[in-house]
Design an enzyme around this catalytic site. Sequence first.
Site, PDB file in Angstrom:
ATOM      1  N   LYS A 175      -8.767 -42.839  -0.047  1.00  0.00           N
ATOM      2  CA  LYS A 175      -9.484 -43.322   1.133  1.00  0.00           C
ATOM      3  C   LYS A 175      -9.682 -44.834   0.966  1.00  0.00           C
ATOM      4  CE  LYS A 175     -14.007 -41.905  -0.699  1.00  0.00           C
ATOM      5  NZ  LYS A 175     -13.586 -41.221  -1.909  1.00  0.00           N
TER       6      LYS A 175
ATOM      7  N   ASP B  80       2.076 -39.145   3.244  1.00  0.00           N
ATOM      8  CA  ASP B  80       2.347 -39.910   4.473  1.00  0.00           C
ATOM      9  C   ASP B  80       1.211 -40.875   4.824  1.00  0.00           C
ATOM     10  OD1 ASP B  80       0.828 -37.600   5.157  1.00  0.00           O
ATOM     11  OD2 ASP B  80       1.387 -37.820   7.257  1.00  0.00           O
ATOM     12  N   GLY B  81      -0.055 -40.467   4.554  1.00  0.00           N
ATOM     13  CA  GLY B  81      -1.189 -41.338   4.888  1.00  0.00           C
ATOM     14  C   GLY B  81      -1.163 -42.624   4.081  1.00  0.00           C
TER      15      GLY B  81
ATOM     16  N   THR C  65       3.147 -34.923  -2.432  1.00  0.00           N
ATOM     17  CA  THR C  65       1.989 -34.219  -1.878  1.00  0.00           C
ATOM     18  C   THR C  65       2.202 -32.717  -2.037  1.00  0.00           C
ATOM     19  OG1 THR C  65       0.841 -33.516   0.133  1.00  0.00           O
ATOM     20  CG2 THR C  65       2.997 -34.460   0.471  1.00  0.00           C
TER      21      THR C  65
ATOM     22  N   ASP D  12       1.080 -30.698  -0.122  1.00  0.00           N
ATOM     23  CA  ASP D  12       1.209 -30.161   1.243  1.00  0.00           C
ATOM     24  C   ASP D  12       2.671 -30.134   1.704  1.00  0.00           C
ATOM     25  OD1 ASP D  12      -1.528 -29.949   1.310  1.00  0.00           O
ATOM     26  OD2 ASP D  12      -1.823 -31.824   2.398  1.00  0.00           O
TER      27      ASP D  12
ATOM     28  N   GLY E 107      -4.116 -27.235   2.638  1.00  0.00           N
ATOM     29  CA  GLY E 107      -3.232 -27.370   3.800  1.00  0.00           C
ATOM     30  C   GLY E 107      -4.079 -27.480   5.056  1.00  0.00           C
TER      31      GLY E 107
HETATM   32  O1  F6P Z   1      -3.119 -34.023  -0.692  1.00  0.00           O
HETATM   33  C1  F6P Z   1      -3.533 -33.326   0.434  1.00  0.00           C
HETATM   34  C2  F6P Z   1      -4.618 -32.396   0.072  1.00  0.00           C
HETATM   35  O2  F6P Z   1      -4.141 -31.664  -0.990  1.00  0.00           O
HETATM   36  C3  F6P Z   1      -5.073 -31.477   1.221  1.00  0.00           C
HETATM   37  O3  F6P Z   1      -4.365 -30.285   1.347  1.00  0.00           O
HETATM   38  C4  F6P Z   1      -6.535 -31.314   0.936  1.00  0.00           C
HETATM   39  O4  F6P Z   1      -7.259 -30.979   2.064  1.00  0.00           O
HETATM   40  C5  F6P Z   1      -6.884 -32.646   0.404  1.00  0.00           C
HETATM   41  O5  F6P Z   1      -5.760 -33.095  -0.323  1.00  0.00           O
HETATM   42  C6  F6P Z   1      -8.127 -32.731  -0.400  1.00  0.00           C
HETATM   43  O6  F6P Z   1      -8.181 -33.970  -1.037  1.00  0.00           O
HETATM   44  P1  F6P Z   1      -9.467 -34.624  -1.682  1.00  0.00           P
HETATM   45  O7  F6P Z   1     -10.412 -33.553  -2.057  1.00  0.00           O
HETATM   46  O8  F6P Z   1      -8.940 -35.370  -2.852  1.00  0.00           O
HETATM   47  O9  F6P Z   1     -10.020 -35.525  -0.649  1.00  0.00           O
END
Ligand code: F6P
Length: 362
Positions: free
Chosen positions: A79, A107-108, A130, A132, A175
């Site tokens: 983030k 991708d983000g 990822t 996902d 997911g």
């Molecule tokens: O990388 C994607 C992911 O695995 C999602 O499926 C999941 O919702 C998310 O990460 C959770 O990430 P964090 O708890 O690190 O924010």
Amino acid sequence: MKHIGILTSGGDCPGLNCVIRAAVNHAKLTHNWEVVGIPYATQGLLERQTIPLNIHGWDLRGIDPLINMGGTILGSINKGDTLASAPEILASYEALGLDALIAVGGDGSLKIIHELATLGNWNLVAIPKTIDNDVALTERAIGFDTAVNTVVDAINRLTFTAASHDRVMIVEVMGRTAGHLALHSGIAGGADVILIPEIPYTIKGLCEHLSQLRAWGRKFAIVLVAEGATPCLEDLDDGFSCDLENAPGEHITSPKCGRGQYIADQISKLTNHFVDTRVSVLGHIQRGGIPSALDRLIATAYGKTAVDLIAQEKYDKMLAWQCGKVVNVPIADALDKSPYLVDPQSDLVKIARALGIYIGEN
Ligand code: F6P
């Protein structure tokens, strides 16, 4: 002599250290180039920090820990409004004396780094990772295979305890928008129900399937639920929205509890508590662990090929796994088509249905 930076961005996953290892070793052994790690992705760029990277096996009696170590030795962030600090970050590329940057991300995070690279005219090579597996134009992102194996292992364990007590085990997996992890691991693990964001389900359809299983003599069941699994709107009309905190229409992303618990509660409600349910949320266990052989292989191929692209001065490319080999695609093309979701008409969905798995849309 080139000076290459490498960073890992977004949620961690198994296999990231294999990319670092391959890039460092190939750059050093083939070209005598130096690769430095940028800690915590854009945070490290902002603070202009680097981590020296060496051929790791040489430091530890020949043992190379990076091949089987989960997570990322560089640290990661998933983030942050890094674009707000864009001028400082842009200047960091030159200040650190980088000739090229290898960015490993989903991708983000690749979107943010690609924007920075375009603004700063950086020489960027991107690598998809990822659990996902929702980065477009690649069949495989690093981490996905290990996560599938982790979920299958959990299903294996839960199957025996479910069978012993005639229980319905709800297994919630990651997911939020893409159901690839649930779909692949559900089929491979022998789940009875797979609920994914791309195909709406109804609690009635799910419960009918459970009673059909009972009629066939199968008293237990494994229900695999992606955290973003989507109920049909008709479920809300039928009064199945009572535990949702949001207004109708906003329910899909945010139940009060996790999606698995929500579904367990709805099954109990519809069956008057006849069905005995238990919920397991696999959570970040899916992101941990040592990388599978396939993830190691793909990550190693990506790390090596990233250095090859830099040698050819081919930039603005993302590496992709297509038909068993590494190719490269324009980063913008991959990002434009991401997130890549499960196609409800895909072969895997048809396979699931052909095996009698309930996967929604009725
Ligand atoms: O990388 C994607 C992911 O695995 C999602 O499926 C999941 O919702 C998310 O990460 C959770 O990430 P964090 O708890 O690190 O924010």
